[in-house]
Design a protein around this motif. Structure first.
Motif, short mmCIF file in Angstrom:
data_model
loop_
_atom_site.label_atom_id
_atom_site.label_comp_id
_atom_site.label_asym_id
_atom_site.label_seq_id
_atom_site.Cartn_x
_atom_site.Cartn_y
_atom_site.Cartn_z
N SER A 11 -3.22 -2.86 -15.64
CA SER A 11 -2.88 -1.84 -14.65
C SER A 11 -1.79 -2.42 -13.75
O SER A 11 -1.50 -3.61 -13.80
N VAL A 12 -1.18 -1.56 -12.95
CA VAL A 12 -0.12 -2.04 -12.07
C VAL A 12 -0.63 -3.16 -11.18
O VAL A 12 0.00 -4.20 -11.03
N LEU B 51 -0.94 -6.33 -13.03
CA LEU B 51 0.37 -6.92 -13.31
C LEU B 51 0.89 -7.67 -12.08
O LEU B 51 1.35 -8.82 -12.18
N MET B 52 0.82 -6.99 -10.95
CA MET B 52 1.33 -7.58 -9.72
C MET B 52 0.56 -8.86 -9.39
O MET B 52 1.14 -9.87 -8.99
N LYS C 277 -5.35 3.02 -1.04
CA LYS C 277 -4.90 3.17 -2.43
C LYS C 277 -3.55 2.51 -2.64
O LYS C 277 -3.33 1.81 -3.62
N ASP D 240 -2.23 -1.64 -4.87
CA ASP D 240 -1.38 -1.93 -6.04
C ASP D 240 -0.70 -3.31 -5.93
O ASP D 240 -0.03 -3.74 -6.86
#
Ligand code: SF4
Ligand code: SF4
Lengths: 523, 350
Positions: B14-15, B18-19, B69, B73
């Motif tokens: 998921s983003v 990844l981050m 939310k 991320d």
């Protein structure tokens, strides 16, 4: 049999297609046991639109009693398909019922209450198909209501019309969970080989190649030995790597031949035609047994269903009844997916029934599948482009579809998207990309139609305007002419008076002159 | 109604994962920076991350979104980490603060937030700082192994927050070497030495270059290289940008060096100094502001590498990653347009 011999029948491809993904397979959930026949349910609900093409027209009435295999709806035109009674009984309704569709919509169905299922009405078997004319065979296929059972539901008799060099059997079955073709190959290999040979004969192909993923060793072994015992040299097996979507028509062709179907053309431009395993089997039964398409093998799987496996199910069987038969507790809230997890859809209402294209039912436990979550913005990571088998730029298509820039989406080849879902599968932002593509395609088609209609309306309008104008002009012309005529008449009248006057004058002058002369003479 | 659309299966990346992975991969580089340049890197990280978190929370609130939310991320945190790692250790705290604020508020959210920013936020912040506070942005401590005196933790803290420590020493004091000369980064050293008329052979003998490449810096770069390779193996980034970037640096500097070895540093100096590896694997690879096609990425990376060497060799700044990245950010949409892949079935038509 020597290993060498085996190698000549089955070989592994060296070609690849762009992109693709490796989702978890979940095939062993359902492919461990042979196919089981499900009995006829108390009612069958047969939609009249189970195929691509026009909806068929009912040829029975409410109250009629019908027998298994009897034609109950006629194809409307050549590109449609007949519907046959999948069970004997009485037609109790011809009305709109919930059909298997993502929106849960209703459509016209024939409902049969089943009784006495020993009765059946099949067509006479064709005993020597290899010496029967192609047209008779195509007629039989048409009469049997057979459509592509892989999902597209395109009428088979049309696809078999053109003669080609090579027939490809699509046995890849690349979607996770689905095992109906796998199981059919394991259980019915000898029959299937005959079926493939029959299809090859119909399209006058020189050879037939079975494209199958390497995750089905049992099916490959069964087919190989069936080919060997049959002694046929026209059929080979091409093993392709397990990678979704190898079973896409274009992808499988690329895997087997190394060639791509040219953009905007049919597979026949490469001298190829492709049919699915189950379709070939149905055609074989229609020809040799006279059995119309009244049932199909469907995978029923998913962790929500204890008795997973492959079942021969009569078309029109309500999903609810199947779930009950297989012990899925009715009170439990499971998600039911028709088709595979990659391209299938959630069935909002289990009153819907099995249709010709239903290859799989997934009864999923709450956590088994990914429910839609709130998507993040696209971070342009490009993972979607890396996996796209059509070699598109899904991130750009998404951008254009989202902002309703349809023309740009078309320029980025939106219509080459096969909706395989590989892009959405890898998207880290969890964007429901395919949904956007479907939306954009729909809109474009709709708008084109509207445009056409608008153009027609405009044409009509313009013609009316033109007509009115013309009439007006004609009227004006008439008036003008009349006026002119009047004027002329008037003028003419005037002229006569003038003339008379002139003449009178002249006469008067002459008289005067005469008088004067006489007067002169007399003087 | 909740949108329901196939596919019903998703891969696991998921983003936010990844981050997090990218942040995680900076650890070796951060440790190397700490090892050679002292405590400053942690201070910068702490300040940048807190400011990023707070400012993103605030602006998301102002934009009427759910901060929980958006913050989950991890993209703001990554921006903060990258900026912190690019700042000189012990640059004053307000440098880190201003840079982060600018990166998050202006470069990211005023453009619409994650996914909509045309420029790399961390590098936008960095360039703003470089232009506004050139002194603070170019005062680097020497690697501790060759420094005459290195500030301890307390001194570092005092320097970071007040500009001088309890003994009254400013940062400049600590940049002196044993002979009383100011030391700089290798790239600074090269730039100033060239301008003073030295040639490369002479410059190479300065202590900052050590026996093998650039003291300290080569290890920092190798550490970032290791982190970057990890990201490629983990498929968090694709190889296209780093490889074309480094290849372009190597080839351009090789040609320049070959053309005039006395006025242009050798390729290895370019590869292992400054922010080369950080830029190649962590900064230029920011997907949002980079090109999105694979062919485009090769062009994008190569162009950045080329610009970096040109600015380093011939321009006014010792390092140039930030400028090069921002310049190419501008070109990204154009490159994307001209590097569309050939759609299935379109080959035969030609
Ligand atoms: S995978 Fe998702 S986030 Fe990445 S570029 Fe494609 S659409 Fe955007
Ligand atoms: S759904 Fe369409 S865009 Fe997405 S990967 Fe499949 S073909 Fe490409």
């Amino acid at each position: 049999m020597s290993p060498d011999n085996q190698n000549t029948i089955a070989y592994t491809t060296t070609y690849k297609f762009h992109g693709g993904i490796h989702p978890e397979e979940h095939k062993t959930l359902s492919n461990q046991t042979p196919i089981i026949d499900l009995p006829a349910p108390p009612i069958v609900v047969l939609p009249l639109n189970q195929h691509s093409g026009a909806q068929s027209l009912p040829c029975v009435a409410v109250g009629d009693s019908v027998v298994t295999g009897q034609k109950i709806a006629e194809a409307k035109g050549n590109r449609s398909a007949h519907v046959h009674a999948s069970a004997s009984g009485t037609v109790v309704a011809i009305e709109n019922r919930v059909i298997a569709h993502p929106s849960g919509q209703s459509d016209l169905c024939i409902v049969i209450e089943t009784q006495d299922n020993n009765k059946q009405h099949f067509l006479p078997p064709i005993n020597n198909p290899f010496t029967t004319s192609k047209q008779s065979l195509l007629d039989r296929i048409f009469e049997s209501g057979i459509v592509g059972l892989g999902g597209a539901a395109f009428p088979s008799h049309i696809k078999l019309m053109p003669d080609v060099d090579r027939l490809i059997i699509n046995a890849a079955e690349c979607e996770p969970y689905i095992t109906c073709d796998d199981r059919l190959m394991q259980d019915e290999a000898p029959q299937l080989i005959q079926a493939f040979e029959l299809l090859r004969h119909i399209v006058s192909a020189k050879e037939c190649i079975i494209g199958i993923e390497d995750n089905k060793p049992e099916a490959i072994a069964q087919l190989t030995s069936a080919i060997e015992t049959s002694g046929l040299t026209t059929i080979n097996i091409c093993i392709v790597p397990t990678k979704y979507p190898s079973g896409g028509e274009k992808q499988l062709i690329e895997l087997i031949t190394g060639q791509q179907v040219p953009k905007g053309q049919l597979t026949t431009s490469l001298g190829l035609v492709m049919h699915n395993v189950a379709t070939a089997f149905a055609i074989f039964e229609a020809v040799t047994l006279g059995k119309p398409l009244i049932d199909r093998v469907t995978t029923v799987t998913g962790l929500g269903c204890e008795r997973r496996g492959n079942y021969r199910i009569r078309l029109g069987t309500p999903l609810q009844w199947i779930l009950e038969q297989l012990g899925v507790p009715a009170e439990q809230k499971f998600t039911t997916i028709m088709g595979g997890p990659m391209m299938g859809f959630k069935v909002p209402n289990t009153a819907a029934s099995v249709v010709k294209s239903t290859n799989c039912l997934i009864v999923a436990e709450p956590d088994e599948l990914n429910e839609p979550s709130t998507a993040l913005p696209c971070i342009r990571c490009g993972e979607c482009a890396d996996v796209c088998p059509a070699n598109l730029l899904p991130q750009q298509l998404y951008w254009f579809a989202r902002s309703d820039e349809f023309e740009k989406a078309e320029n980025y080849n939106l219509f080459d998207c096969i909706e395989c879902g590989a892009c959405a599968y890898v998207c880290p932002s969890e964007i429901p990309l395919v949904h956007y593509y479907r939306y954009a395609k729909n809109e474009i088609v709709l708008r084109a139609k509207e445009k056409q209609q608008a153009a027609k309306a405009r044409e009509r309008f313009e013609f009316r305007e033109f007509r009115l104008k013309r009439e007006k002009a004609e009227r004006a012309e008439k008036h003008r002419k009349a006026a002119e005529a009047r004027k002329k008449a008037a003028e003419a009248k005037g002229q006569t008076n003038e003339k008379k006057a002139t003449i009178a004058e002249a006469v008067a002058r002459a008289k005067a002159r005469k008088q004067k002369k006489q007067d002169d003479q007399s003087s | 109604m909740m949108l329901s659309s196939s596919p019903y299966k998703k891969s696991s990346h998921s983003v936010s994962q990844l981050m997090q992975l990218v942040i995680f991969a900076t650890i070796p580089g951060a440790i190397a920076l700490f090892y050679f340049f002292g405590w400053g890197v942690w201070f910068n990280l702490i300040v940048c991350c807190s400011v990023a978190y707070a400012s993103e929370w605030l602006i998301v609130k102002l934009r009427n979104r759910d901060p929980k939310k958006v913050l989950s991320d991890y993209s703001a945190l990554l921006t903060a980490v990258l900026l912190a790692l690019a700042l000189p250790p012990l640059a004053p705290w307000w440098v880190a603060t201003i840079g982060t604020l600018f990166a998050i508020v202006f470069a990211k959210h005023l453009y619409g937030g994650l996914g909509y920013n045309p420029f790399n936020p961390a590098m936008t912040g960095y360039v703003l700082l470089l232009i506004s506070f050139p002194m603070a942005m170019t005062t680097w401590l020497p690697p501790q192994s060759i420094a005459a005196q290195a500030p301890d933790f307390i001194s570092s803290l005092q320097l970071f927050f007040s500009g001088s420590d309890s003994q009254g020493n400013t940062l400049n004091y600590y940049t002196l070497n044993a002979d009383g000369f100011t030391m700089a980064t290798p790239l600074d050293e090269i730039k100033t030495s060239f301008s003073m008329g030295y040639v490369f052979d002479e410059i190479k003998n300065k202590p900052i270059f050590g026996d093998w490449q650039n003291v300290g810096w080569q290890w920092v770069n190798l550490a970032f290289l290791a982190g970057g390779l990890f990201l490629i193996v983990k498929k968090a980034i694709s190889w296209h940008i780093p490889v074309s970037f480094l290849a372009a640096i190597y080839i351009t500097s090789f040609l320049a060096h070959g053309y005039d070895p006395q006025l242009n540093p050798a390729p290895m100096i370019h590869l292992l100094s400054g922010a080369t590896m950080l830029g190649a694997f962590f900064i230029a690879t920011d997907p949002v502001s980079a090109t999105t096609t694979n062919k485009g990425r090769i062009i994008f990376g190569a162009a950045i590498g080329f610009i970096v060497v040109m600015i380093r060799n011939y321009g006014g700044y010792p390092d140039a990653i930030a400028f090069a990245v921002l310049i190419m950010n501008m070109a990204a949409p154009l490159i994307d347009h001209y590097t569309q892949p050939k759609v299935y079935g379109s080959q035969e038509l030609k």
